[in-house]
Enzyme design. Structure first.
Site, PDB file in Angstrom:
ATOM      1  N   TYR A  16      10.548 -18.598 -23.662  1.00  0.00           N
ATOM      2  CA  TYR A  16      10.873 -18.711 -24.545  1.00  0.00           C
ATOM      3  C   TYR A  16      10.788 -16.959 -23.851  1.00  0.00           C
ATOM      4  CZ  TYR A  16       9.695 -15.477 -28.808  1.00  0.00           C
ATOM      5  OH  TYR A  16       9.684 -13.950 -29.607  1.00  0.00           O
ATOM      6  N   GLU A  62      15.583 -13.108 -30.355  1.00  0.00           N
ATOM      7  CA  GLU A  62      14.652 -14.728 -29.389  1.00  0.00           C
ATOM      8  C   GLU A  62      15.447 -15.844 -29.336  1.00  0.00           C
ATOM      9  OE1 GLU A  62      10.283 -15.257 -31.851  1.00  0.00           O
ATOM     10  OE2 GLU A  62      11.764 -17.128 -32.664  1.00  0.00           O
TER      11      GLU A  62
END
Ligand code: GDP
Ligand code: MN
Length: 382
Positions: free
Chosen positions: A101, A189
């Protein structure tokens, strides 16, 4: 403003981020066609403005164009968290060895942007943050200095990324930061950032939210805006010129002034009620606005009662009362309404309401108690 994964990927691609080859489609035929062009196993991904599409069944693999078509037949038209899937992204399936991530958002408390890196990518990052926060490496950024190389090394080290990922992650984080700043994002993101079997990194998902207040600086994003998905009642309320936000409870709240309405939500909640909405009719509202407000709140079929909290300054109590009486006489209102009226012409307003089906309250607290009592009793009787 939220944009779709495929749109975010277009932006990331412009900044040099490797993404799987693919295209967006709206029919199973198109999906099979694109899968044929790609000539490799593909992944078919629902394009809706919510996360967790994978878990909801909105992401499926297809080894052949026929499998991709079958996947598309299932996904297109599907309902994901209340949103209908109209389009899917078809792209070469990534050979996933590990999922990481990386993300940047605004940390309001710190008044800084914050970069986050985790080796526990792929799944819901909110879940990781809640149950194992130590698995997310974080760093605040100085806006004058931006994201420095030593900070990238620090993040990779803190996140305990393996060597292959540590070596390759720099350009991804730099591009992410550049996109975040250039597009005035509130969130950028990549989850998952995938380490492939060949040891290279690729962005398998992309998410970008843009600060609405900065949209005037990004005319190129206007093409993405018409596809905004909005709650249908919120959309209707905004068309009617009302400041309305839908919530999840059953007590409709109407007041004048954002601060007063926010307080009313809190007080109703404290008395054991669940507000169904925020609705600020603003200062100086006339009878017609009051009527429209009631009509809008009742579009939400969960609403079992309405609490009016009016603090009269430039808003006149008698005008509000007229709007209520007009609504009562011309609309088929089946739910109880509690009214707290104070300030300018409150006495005149309350006098007008005498003998009507409305329940008056002298204070905000009393009004909250009354509406919670009425709604909860109705619930027990039913
Ligand atoms: P989200 O659930 O809405 O965040 O959608 P993602 O794009 O992040 O996909 C969710 C999960 O589906 C990923 O974490 C992967 O495990 C899986 N997935 C997505 N794309 C691929 C792919 O190309 N190949 C494989 N094998 N799995 C994928
Ligand atoms: Mn994802």
């Amino acid at each position: 403003m939220k944009i779709h994964e495929y749109q975010a990927k277009e932006i990331f691609a412009k900044y040099g981020v490797p993404i799987p080859p693919g295209r967006v489609a709206t029919t199973p035929d198109e999906v099979a066609q694109i899968a044929g062009e790609i000539g490799k196993p593909v992944v078919v991904k629902a394009q809706v403005h919510v996360g967790g599409r994978g878990k909801a069944g909105g992401i499926k693999l297809g080894k052949t164009p026929e499998e991709a078509r079958a996947a598309a037949e299932q996904i297109i038209g599907m309902d994901i968290k209340g949103l209908k899937v109209e389009q899917v992204l078809v792209e070469a399936a990534a050979d996933i060895k590990e999922e990481y991530y990386i993300g940047i958002t605004t940390d309001r408390a710190a008044r800084r942007n914050i970069v986050m890196v985790s080796a526990a990518g792929g799944i819901d990052i909110e879940e990781v943050a809640a149950s194992t926060p130590e698995k997310i490496a974080r760093l605040h950024l100085d806006p004058a200095l931006g994201l420095q190389d030593f900070q990238i090394r620090q993040l990779a080290y803190d996140a305990k990324l393996p060597a292959a990922a540590t070596k390759g992650i720099g350009p991804f984080l730099k591009a992410l930061y550049k996109v975040y700043v250039d597009y005035d994002c509130s969130l950028a993101e990549i989850n998952p950032l995938v380490l492939t079997g060949e040891g290279t990194l690729i962005a398998a998902d992309a998410k970008i939210n843009i600060d609405d207040n900065a949209l005037f600086r990004h005319k190129d994003l206007a093409q993405y805006q018409e596809a905004q998905e909005e709650d249908p009642i919120e959309a209707e309320a905004h068309k009617r010129g009302l400041t309305y936000v839908r919530l999840e409870g059953d007590i409709g709240i109407i007041g004048n002034g954002a601060g007063l309405v926010m307080t009313t939500l809190d007080v109703v909640q404290r008395e054991g009620g669940r507000p169904a909405n925020f609705l600020d009719i603003g200062g100086g509202a006339k009878a017609e606005v009051v009527r429209t407000a009631i009509d809008t709140v009742l579009l939400d079929k969960n609403v079992k009662g309405i609490f009016f909290n009016i603090f009269g300054g430039i808003t006149r109590g008698d005008e509000v009362a007229k709007g209520m009486l007009d609504a009562m006489s011309t609309m088929d209102i089946k739910v109880p309404i509690v009214v707290r009226l104070t300030g300018t012409r409150a006495a005149e307003g309350l006098k007008l309401l005498e003998g009507s089906a409305l329940t008056p309250a002298a204070t905000m607290q009393e009004g909250a108690q009354k509406i919670v009592g009425l709604v909860n009793n109705a619930g027990q009787a039913a």
